[in-house]
Design a protein around this motif. Sequence first.
Motif, short mmCIF file in Angstrom:
data_model
loop_
_atom_site.label_atom_id
_atom_site.label_comp_id
_atom_site.label_asym_id
_atom_site.label_seq_id
_atom_site.Cartn_x
_atom_site.Cartn_y
_atom_site.Cartn_z
N ARG A 199 0.82 -1.23 0.00
CA ARG A 199 0.00 0.00 0.00
C ARG A 199 0.85 1.28 0.00
N ASN A 200 2.11 1.19 0.46
CA ASN A 200 2.96 2.40 0.49
C ASN A 200 3.74 2.65 -0.79
N PHE A 201 3.64 1.74 -1.75
CA PHE A 201 4.40 1.91 -2.99
C PHE A 201 3.55 2.67 -4.00
N ILE A 202 4.07 3.83 -4.44
CA ILE A 202 3.33 4.64 -5.41
C ILE A 202 4.23 4.96 -6.59
N ARG A 203 3.69 4.75 -7.79
CA ARG A 203 4.47 5.04 -8.99
C ARG A 203 4.34 6.52 -9.30
N VAL A 209 9.10 4.03 -8.63
CA VAL A 209 8.05 3.79 -7.63
C VAL A 209 8.67 4.15 -6.28
N ILE A 210 7.98 5.00 -5.51
CA ILE A 210 8.57 5.35 -4.21
C ILE A 210 7.78 4.76 -3.06
N ASN A 211 8.49 4.62 -1.96
CA ASN A 211 7.87 4.15 -0.73
C ASN A 211 7.42 5.40 0.03
N THR A 212 6.12 5.63 0.06
CA THR A 212 5.61 6.89 0.63
C THR A 212 5.99 7.08 2.10
N ARG A 216 10.16 12.64 2.47
CA ARG A 216 10.37 13.69 3.46
C ARG A 216 9.88 15.05 2.97
N SER A 217 10.01 15.33 1.66
CA SER A 217 9.44 16.58 1.15
C SER A 217 9.16 16.46 -0.34
N ILE A 218 8.26 17.31 -0.80
CA ILE A 218 7.88 17.32 -2.21
C ILE A 218 7.94 18.77 -2.69
N ASN A 219 8.73 19.01 -3.74
CA ASN A 219 8.77 20.35 -4.31
C ASN A 219 7.82 20.36 -5.51
N LYS A 220 6.71 21.09 -5.35
CA LYS A 220 5.69 21.06 -6.39
C LYS A 220 6.15 21.75 -7.67
N ALA A 228 14.01 9.93 2.66
CA ALA A 228 14.64 9.91 3.99
C ALA A 228 16.16 9.78 3.91
N ASN A 229 16.68 9.11 2.87
CA ASN A 229 18.14 8.96 2.78
C ASN A 229 18.80 10.12 2.03
N GLY A 230 18.02 11.18 1.75
CA GLY A 230 18.58 12.37 1.13
C GLY A 230 18.52 12.38 -0.40
N GLU A 231 18.19 11.26 -1.02
CA GLU A 231 18.12 11.24 -2.48
C GLU A 231 16.87 11.98 -2.96
N THR A 232 17.00 12.62 -4.12
CA THR A 232 15.80 13.22 -4.73
C THR A 232 15.51 12.51 -6.04
N ILE A 233 14.21 12.28 -6.28
CA ILE A 233 13.84 11.66 -7.55
C ILE A 233 12.69 12.46 -8.18
N PRO A 234 12.58 12.39 -9.53
CA PRO A 234 11.58 13.18 -10.22
C PRO A 234 10.18 12.57 -10.12
N ALA A 235 9.17 13.43 -10.20
CA ALA A 235 7.79 12.95 -10.29
C ALA A 235 7.17 13.56 -11.54
N SER A 236 6.32 12.79 -12.19
CA SER A 236 5.59 13.35 -13.35
C SER A 236 4.41 14.15 -12.80
N ILE A 237 3.72 14.87 -13.67
CA ILE A 237 2.57 15.66 -13.22
C ILE A 237 1.53 14.73 -12.60
N ARG A 238 1.28 13.60 -13.27
CA ARG A 238 0.31 12.64 -12.73
C ARG A 238 0.80 12.02 -11.44
N GLY A 239 2.09 11.72 -11.42
CA GLY A 239 2.69 11.11 -10.23
C GLY A 239 2.59 12.03 -9.02
N LEU A 240 2.78 13.32 -9.27
CA LEU A 240 2.71 14.32 -8.21
C LEU A 240 1.29 14.35 -7.64
N LYS A 241 0.30 14.32 -8.52
CA LYS A 241 -1.11 14.30 -8.07
C LYS A 241 -1.36 13.10 -7.17
N LYS A 242 -0.84 11.93 -7.58
CA LYS A 242 -1.03 10.72 -6.77
C LYS A 242 -0.42 10.87 -5.40
N LEU A 243 0.75 11.51 -5.35
CA LEU A 243 1.46 11.64 -4.07
C LEU A 243 0.77 12.61 -3.14
#
Length: 245
Positions: A199-203, A209-212, A216-220, A228-243
């Motif tokens: 349930r915590n995995f969101i594409r 796919v991230i583990n919600t 730690r933060s989302i830059n819209k 949590a480990n400091g890495e940043t990964i990209p989200a698509s527009i749809r992915g951002l909506k899901k998150l």
Amino acid sequence: SNDMIPIYICEDDPKQLEVLSTVIKNRIMIENLDSYVHISTSDPEELLNAAKIRTSSFGIYFLDIELEDSEMDGVAIGKLIRELDPLGKIIYVTSHTEMSMKILKSNIEPTDYIVKEDLYDLKENVEHILSKIFEDFQMSQIQKDIFKIEFNDEIKFLPIKDIQYFSTSLGAPHKLEVHLTHAQLQFYEKIKEIEKMHRNFIRCHKSYVINTQNVRSINKKTREVTLANGETIPASIRGLKKLIS
């Protein structure tokens, strides 16, 4: 989780109701099960009303098939319980086996049957059924928090809390990488399957796919997710909506 599982008993013979209730309560005590008898009644309406307000992940129902004074028999009650509690465990208590055939045809998928002729058998059956339900339940609780991957004939069990995200592997369409707090591992799977596995995995992007639980933060504005480990990964527009939803 301290999810106490309620047990509901419906039986119209007061003596049988008492026997069943006592056997179950003793079993809960002896095995120290996370359970309690929530209701013990001869009235199906009372049982259904109690089942409607259940807050646990499922309930356990011991139902007499032949309820003499009721409009409904156990099969009808079982059908209503199935709607209220899809994961519920339904155990039919019967004094004859031809009724069992009727039930098998009704597709309620009961968990088990108990024939109430012989008290010793009844006691053994109840004990066996409860042990099995709780063993399965504990296993599923444990499995919820573990993710299993297979690679090069090796199986690894990863705690979900350590998983930051999954990404597709460049140039290897069937391979994924799972990124842990301080490591990454490769395994064979399709990215679209991962989201269904917990349930915590969101594409959040076609390649990620991230583990919600580790977001730690989302830059819209830049559509970047920091984990949590400091890495940043990209989200698509749809992915951002899901998150964000």
